[in-house]
Design a protein around this motif. Sequence first.
Motif, mmCIF file in Angstrom:
data_model
loop_
_atom_site.group_PDB
_atom_site.id
_atom_site.type_symbol
_atom_site.label_atom_id
_atom_site.label_comp_id
_atom_site.label_asym_id
_atom_site.label_seq_id
_atom_site.Cartn_x
_atom_site.Cartn_y
_atom_site.Cartn_z
ATOM 1 N N LEU A 7 35.570 4.185 23.217
ATOM 2 C CA LEU A 7 35.236 5.280 24.449
ATOM 3 C C LEU A 7 36.390 4.966 25.687
ATOM 4 N N THR A 8 36.874 5.870 25.958
ATOM 5 C CA THR A 8 38.649 5.744 26.993
ATOM 6 C C THR A 8 38.870 7.284 27.175
ATOM 7 N N GLY A 9 39.528 7.453 28.977
ATOM 8 C CA GLY A 9 40.116 7.820 28.917
ATOM 9 C C GLY A 9 39.199 9.239 29.368
ATOM 10 N N ILE A 10 37.802 9.042 29.855
ATOM 11 C CA ILE A 10 36.780 10.240 30.221
ATOM 12 C C ILE A 10 36.815 10.549 31.519
ATOM 13 N N GLU A 11 36.299 11.321 31.637
ATOM 14 C CA GLU A 11 35.685 11.930 33.229
ATOM 15 C C GLU A 11 33.647 12.095 33.144
ATOM 16 N N ILE A 12 33.489 11.400 34.295
ATOM 17 C CA ILE A 12 32.371 11.983 34.416
ATOM 18 C C ILE A 12 31.466 12.524 35.768
ATOM 19 N N ASP A 13 31.840 13.730 35.869
ATOM 20 C CA ASP A 13 30.881 14.374 37.334
ATOM 21 C C ASP A 13 29.435 14.898 36.888
ATOM 22 N N GLY A 14 29.096 14.994 37.738
ATOM 23 C CA GLY A 14 27.317 15.623 38.218
ATOM 24 C C GLY A 14 26.823 16.421 37.224
ATOM 25 N N GLU A 15 27.984 17.208 36.041
ATOM 26 C CA GLU A 15 27.716 18.563 35.320
ATOM 27 C C GLU A 15 27.957 18.236 34.107
ATOM 28 N N SER A 16 28.526 16.896 33.994
ATOM 29 C CA SER A 16 28.336 16.449 32.761
ATOM 30 C C SER A 16 26.911 15.956 31.683
ATOM 31 N N THR A 17 26.748 16.949 30.347
ATOM 32 C CA THR A 17 25.976 16.783 30.290
ATOM 33 C C THR A 17 25.241 15.667 29.094
ATOM 34 N N ALA A 18 26.797 14.819 28.667
ATOM 35 C CA ALA A 18 26.630 14.270 27.678
ATOM 36 C C ALA A 18 25.975 12.765 27.792
ATOM 37 N N VAL A 19 26.712 12.540 29.218
ATOM 38 C CA VAL A 19 25.283 11.427 29.226
ATOM 39 C C VAL A 19 24.355 10.771 28.645
ATOM 40 N N ALA A 20 23.853 11.997 29.036
ATOM 41 C CA ALA A 20 22.310 11.361 28.064
ATOM 42 C C ALA A 20 22.400 10.951 26.552
ATOM 43 N N GLY A 21 23.376 10.968 26.536
ATOM 44 C CA GLY A 21 23.687 10.453 25.092
ATOM 45 C C GLY A 21 24.298 9.589 24.613
ATOM 46 N N LEU A 22 24.396 8.886 25.662
ATOM 47 C CA LEU A 22 25.484 6.699 25.779
ATOM 48 C C LEU A 22 24.630 6.638 25.163
ATOM 49 N N HIS A 23 23.584 6.559 25.197
ATOM 50 C CA HIS A 23 22.292 5.321 24.943
ATOM 51 C C HIS A 23 22.680 4.816 22.693
ATOM 52 N N GLN A 24 23.472 6.128 22.270
ATOM 53 C CA GLN A 24 22.961 6.721 20.746
ATOM 54 C C GLN A 24 24.113 4.882 20.629
ATOM 55 N N MET A 25 25.380 5.414 21.515
ATOM 56 C CA MET A 25 26.859 4.617 20.538
ATOM 57 C C MET A 25 26.201 2.682 20.968
ATOM 58 N N THR A 26 25.623 2.771 20.268
ATOM 59 C CA THR A 26 24.721 0.990 20.153
ATOM 60 C C THR A 26 25.969 0.128 19.893
ATOM 61 N N ALA A 27 26.546 0.719 18.554
ATOM 62 C CA ALA A 27 28.413 0.243 18.156
ATOM 63 C C ALA A 27 29.346 0.011 19.276
ATOM 64 N N LEU A 28 29.191 0.327 20.437
ATOM 65 C CA LEU A 28 30.491 0.716 21.912
ATOM 66 C C LEU A 28 31.013 -0.653 21.749
ATOM 67 N N ARG A 29 31.993 -0.475 22.247
ATOM 68 C CA ARG A 29 32.212 -2.280 22.362
ATOM 69 C C ARG A 29 33.599 -2.229 23.358
ATOM 70 N N LYS A 30 34.042 -0.565 23.617
ATOM 71 C CA LYS A 30 34.417 -0.633 25.115
ATOM 72 C C LYS A 30 34.651 0.746 25.539
ATOM 73 N N LEU A 31 34.922 0.855 26.816
ATOM 74 C CA LEU A 31 33.924 2.593 27.710
ATOM 75 C C LEU A 31 35.085 1.849 28.774
ATOM 76 N N ALA A 32 36.375 3.225 28.829
ATOM 77 C CA ALA A 32 36.335 2.865 30.033
ATOM 78 C C ALA A 32 36.761 5.015 31.130
ATOM 79 N N ILE A 33 35.961 4.570 31.945
ATOM 80 C CA ILE A 33 35.454 5.510 32.915
ATOM 81 C C ILE A 33 36.954 6.212 33.876
ATOM 82 N N TYR A 34 37.701 6.702 34.040
ATOM 83 C CA TYR A 34 39.042 6.910 34.325
ATOM 84 C C TYR A 34 38.708 7.508 35.485
ATOM 85 N N LYS A 35 37.882 8.547 35.950
ATOM 86 C CA LYS A 35 37.624 8.846 36.678
ATOM 87 C C LYS A 35 36.075 9.654 37.374
#
Length: 243
Positions: A7-35
């Motif tokens: 999961l790369t190239g993403i932007e997260i701000d105070g209004e992002s609603t999908a963050v709560a669902g990140l816990h479900q991505m247990t197979a994640l090997r790369k996370l890149a938050i560029y902003k």
Amino acid sequence: MKALRVLTGIEIDGESTAVAGLHQMTALRKLAIYKLSVKKDGDTFKELFSSIEYFGSCGLQTLIINDEDSGFINSLDEMKSPPRYLVALDLTGKLRKLPGWITKMNNLIKLTISITVLQTKTFEILSSLSSLFSLTFSLRAGQLDQDIVEFFEEHGGFKSLKLLRFFAPLVPRLSFSDNAMTALEMIDMRFENFEGLFGIDTLKSLQEVHLCVNGRGDKITKFLVDDLKNNEPKVIVDQVIAA
């Protein structure tokens, strides 16, 4: 999404609603938050912190976070356990200090951090990372606080480090003493101005020094770059825009 590995190239701000669902991505090997722009102690801030802490125990191998103003990367020091599977870590922005758990990152091969933590103590902390191959200090234009720039002198360690890079508007004076970074093969520097590079003749394995001056540079920078040219063929100036 539970099978997602990158999961790369993403932007997260105070209004992002999908963050709560990140816990479900247990197979994640790369996370890149560029902003990243979240308020401290806000729900998104807390959920993201919890997710990254969780990923650290689930096999996350690469973590990249560019945090310019939220202070999130500084909160990572509060993680209860280190992300022990990381092989690549990139924390850029207004980083005040290294996470305390970084000394336990025995598998870390590639590290990129803000030049805002460039000081002697930083090198003392990182010198024990036995697998570290590449170390980069980086900063975007206009972010550098002049008070943070300090001189450092390296006295050993970094047994596996082969690549040392500095990408910033201003690179401070860098001095290497005897037996420093015995495996280092290449120094790569990109800057507008810098305050000197000394002691490179003591780096026994050093093969190349690449310098790239972005912009015109001040008189001191021009003088120091010209002086380093005398170390050719080891020192290569790729680009200098003359006044």
